[in-house]
Each structure stands twice: as structure tokens, then as C-alpha cells.
Write an enzyme that holds these catalytic residues in place. Structure first.
Site, PDB file in Angstrom:
ATOM      1  N   GLU A  53       0.864  -1.188   0.000  1.00 12.74           N
ATOM      2  CA  GLU A  53       0.000   0.000   0.000  1.00 12.74           C
ATOM      3  C   GLU A  53       0.906   1.245   0.000  1.00 12.74           C
ATOM      4  OE1 GLU A  53      -1.526   0.691   3.970  1.00 12.74           O
ATOM      5  OE2 GLU A  53      -3.360   1.613   3.205  1.00 12.74           O
ATOM      6  N   LYS A 143      -9.363   1.658  -1.830  1.00 13.80           N
ATOM      7  CA  LYS A 143      -9.565   1.128  -0.468  1.00 13.80           C
ATOM      8  C   LYS A 143     -10.918   1.550   0.106  1.00 13.80           C
ATOM      9  CE  LYS A 143      -7.000   1.026   3.940  1.00 13.80           C
ATOM     10  NZ  LYS A 143      -5.690   1.419   4.516  1.00 13.80           N
ATOM     11  N   CYS A 214      -4.746  -3.165   2.771  1.00 13.28           N
ATOM     12  CA  CYS A 214      -4.470  -3.137   4.213  1.00 13.28           C
ATOM     13  C   CYS A 214      -5.680  -3.462   5.088  1.00 13.28           C
ATOM     14  CB  CYS A 214      -3.827  -1.819   4.597  1.00 13.28           C
ATOM     15  SG  CYS A 214      -3.038  -1.922   6.223  1.00 13.28           S
TER      16      CYS A 214
HETATM   17  N1  CDT Z   1      -2.938   1.179   6.614  1.00 14.68           N
HETATM   18  C1  CDT Z   1      -3.895   0.532   7.294  1.00 14.68           C
HETATM   19  O1  CDT Z   1      -4.978   0.284   6.786  1.00 14.68           O
HETATM   20  N2  CDT Z   1      -3.628   0.242   8.581  1.00 14.68           N
HETATM   21  C2  CDT Z   1      -4.578  -0.460   9.377  1.00 14.68           C
HETATM   22  C3  CDT Z   1      -4.503  -0.085  10.805  1.00 14.68           C
HETATM   23  C4  CDT Z   1      -5.703  -0.557  11.516  1.00 14.68           C
HETATM   24  S1  CDT Z   1      -5.491  -0.636  13.207  1.00 14.68           S
HETATM   25  C5  CDT Z   1      -5.707  -2.291  13.577  1.00 14.68           C
HETATM   26  C6  CDT Z   1      -4.433  -1.962   9.276  1.00 14.68           C
HETATM   27  O2  CDT Z   1      -5.456  -2.629   9.143  1.00 14.68           O
HETATM   28  O3  CDT Z   1      -3.355  -2.500   9.359  1.00 14.68           O
END
Ligand code: CDT
Length: 361
Positions: A53, A143, A214
Site C-alpha cells: 500500500e 480502499k 491493508c
Molecule cells: N494502513 C492501514 O490500513 N492500517 C490499518 C490499521 C488498523 S489498526 C488495527 C491496518 O489494518 O493495518
């Protein structure tokens, strides 16, 4: 679904990136690292490489950026007349050129600044799929599940997560797509007429792929939308916080827990939708905080078949046999036989939790 057990082999890789340290880390430096990983992929006969990402920059939603010009520098312009302008941007072109030269498909994440027909500008956290066979992008994903907050956390020393400030939730849904040129002998639409039953074509065409970014990987809803399109290979890039001082637990405890939830989500998603998945992270310590590693490839039974061993730039690769997706698709997760949609309305009618009424004394 009819059995079609001939192997459909495909070598893929997650290109984990170590930290992109700061807001002003030179783009050329990151591009050099990414193209080096592509060279390594070519040596290993990899056909598809997945990058993280927001691959080309530090994880900028980890910073409070008030200057609009500075913020704009983290986005690539696009519009209906040029939706994939990113491939000609000096910030990405060297990578795309290298993919072309080597004949390797790539998928990567970046910030997209979209100007619609009427001039409205919207910023997305986006990933694209570039086909070396077609020499063009064949899919885009924006996203959908944006984590974090809009207003910065004002407590001193905290790790920020400001995706809700910098991005709008994606508007393209979870659209699976077929990729040409990745497996040998793929059945094409013109061949279907010769088959006794059109269902015999299932699991024999060009591979069916989808993308998540992500935080999306933690949500069963997106995976299942892809599962319902027969997905065989899911691609996902991430930047996942390893430690945030405002939360409980030591550095080591938080990182282990974050890795556990990452693996749990990827393994469950792959198993429950009978598909392979590739997960490429940005890892290590950037100026805003630290990120987990754990870039991996998961098989349709939910087993991790390859995983990164470092927190730096690392190619994680494996040869998949896509015909192995059929087992789950024909048995435990034969959706057409077992799903009970008459009981699922809550999944789309309701967003937040609604508890049953309190009991009386
Ligand atoms: N970049 C991203 O989407 N980060 C999120 C943080 C969420 S906190 C659990 C992730 O899901 O890793």
C-alpha cells in the site's frame, strides 16, 4: 462445478519494502529499491509481483500534514480521460518500464487524486494491476475500509493514523477480474460452446484476481464479495502499525499481536473463500512509527506457504497451483449449495452493532 484438475501453475511474489523513512525520502531511491526487487523476481521466474500500500512513499497518513501543496505531492493525478495516468508519472514509470522489460505483471498502491468530469476532486488510497502481456493497467481498486481518524490525536507522542482525513472511501466496490497471459492453456470464451455443460468452464479460464488494501483484509465482507466471483488469487498491500505508545502493551507484545491478527485475517480470508492470497507489507521503522513485516503468501486451505524473514526489502515468492482452489470451492465452500441468503439481510441493512433488548429482572 465440474472437476478440472490439470495443474494451473503460477509463480508469484510479495515484494516487501523496508522503511521509507521520511516525508522527504527521495522517490528515485524507493524506485531503485523496487526495480531491484523486480530484477530478483525475474531471476526466480516470478510472473506477478505485489508491492505494498502507498508503496512509493513513507506512510504519510502517519503524519499531520497541513500544507496543501505538500499533501498534493503524495497524490498522483487521474481523471476519466486518463484513469491510469500513474503509469506515466515519473514517480512510477521506471517501475512500469522495468515490469515491461522483464514481462512481469505488477500491482502496487499509491495515493490517487481523481478529478471527475464536473471538476470535483477526490483523494483515494488506490491500487492498480498492470499487465505486462497487455502493456496496460487492467484493474483498479480503491480502499474501502479506511481506518484511523479525521482529527489528529493531540496527545503528545502518539502515533497518528489519519486515513479518514486524507482519503475518501473507495467507490469501485470489490470487482474481480481475469488476468491474461499468466497460466498456460487457459480456456477462452470461444471454447465454451464445445463443453457439455457451461459449468465445466469453471476453474479453467484465465486466473480470477481481486485486490484489497491493508485494513480491508480484516473485513470478511470484502473477501466474500470476491469469493462470490470465484476468486483464485487475492492481492493485498499494507502498512500496519507495529507499536503505538497510546495503546497498552510493550513494543514486543503489540508487534506480536499485530502480526497475529494480520495472519489470522489473511489465513481465514483465503480459507473461507478457497483462494490463494499474496500480502506485501512496508516494514520497519519510519519517522511516524514502526510497521510490522509478515509479508506472505497463503494457500486456499489457509496455510502460510511463504513469509518474510526480515523487516527490510525482501522478495517472498512461491509457485501456486490454482487448480487447488477447486477443493474448497466444490466442497465446504460450494456457495451455491450451502449459503442461506434469507438469513443474511442484517449484513447489508445494518452498519453498527444492535444488541438484543436488555433483560428484565
Ligand atoms: N494502513 C492501514 O490500513 N492500517 C490499518 C490499521 C488498523 S489498526 C488495527 C491496518 O489494518 O493495518
Amino acid at each position: 462445478m465440474a472437476a478440472a484438475r490439470e495443474p494451473r501453475l503460477l509463480t508469484v511474489a510479495a515484494a516487501q519494502l523496508g522503511p521509507v523513512t521520511s516525508l522527504d525520502t527521495p522517490r528515485e531511491e524507493v524506485l531503485r529499491r523496487m526495480t531491484k526487487l523486480l530484477d530478483e523476481a525475474a531471476e526466480k521466474k516470478v510472473r506477478l509481483v505485489v508491492f505494498p500500500e502507498l508503496a512509493f512513499t513513507t506512510f504519510f497518513p502517519g503524519y499531520v500534514i497541513n500544507d496543501s501543496e505538500e499533501l498534493a505531492s503524495f497524490f498522483e493525478p487521474a481523471s476519466p480521460s486518463d484513469p491510469y495516468a500513474i503509469v506515466r508519472s515519473p514517480n512510477a514509470k521506471p517501475l512500469v518500464d522495468k515490469a515491461d522489460e522483464l514481462g512481469i505483471d505488477i500491482s502496487f498502491g499509491y495515493g490517487e487524486r481523481w478529478t471527475a468530469e464536473g471538476g470535483k476532486v477526490t483523494d483515494y488510497n488506490t491500487a492498480i494491476y498492470y499487465s505486462a502481456a497487455r502493456k496496460r493497467c487492467i484493474a483498479k481498486y480503491r480502499k474501502i475500509h479506511l481506518p484511523g481518524r479525521y482529527e489528529p490525536d493531540t496527545r503528545p507522542g502518539v502515533t497518528q493514523q489519519l486515513e479518514k482525513r486524507y482519503f475518501t472511501p473507495g467507490d469501485l466496490g470489490f470487482q474481480a477480474f481475469r488476468v491474461p497471459g499468466l497460466v498456460q492453456g487457459a480456456l477462452k470464451s470461444g471454447h465454451v460452446q464445445g463443453l457439455p455443460d457451461p459449468k465445466d468452464a469453471e476453474g479453467r479460464g484465465d486466473p480470477i484476481l481481486g485486490m484489497l488494501i491493508c485494513n480491508d483484509r480484516r473485513w470478511a465482507e470484502g473477501w466474500r464479495c470476491y469469493g462470490l466471483q470465484g476468486i483464485e488469487l487475492l492481492l493485498e498491500g499494507y502498512n500496519t502499525t507495529a507499536f503505538a505508545p497510546q495503546y497498552e502493551g510493550s513494543n514486543e507484545e503489540q508487534e506480536q499481536e499485530a502480526l497475529f491478527h494480520h495472519r489470522l485475517s489473511c489465513q481465514a480470508g483465503s480459507y473461507q473463500n478457497a483462494c490463494y492470497s499474496v500480502h506485501a507489507g512496508k516494514a520497519g521503522t519510519e519517522d511516524h512509527g514502526s510497521l510490522i513485516a509478515g509479508s506472505s503468501i497463503v494457500d486456499p486451505n489457509g496455510h502460510v506457504i511463504a513469509e518474510s524473514k526480515t523487516k527490510g526489502d525482501e522478495l517472498v515468492f512461491a509457485t501456486l497451483d490454482l487448480s487447488k482452489c477447486l477443493k474448497g470451492k466444490e466442497r465446504v465452500f460450494a456457495f451455491e449449495k450451502h449459503r442461506r441468503v434469507e438469513h443474511y439481510s442484517r449484513l447489508i441493512d445494518q452498519v453498527g452493532t444492535e444488541e438484543p433488548a436488555l433483560l428484565s429482572e
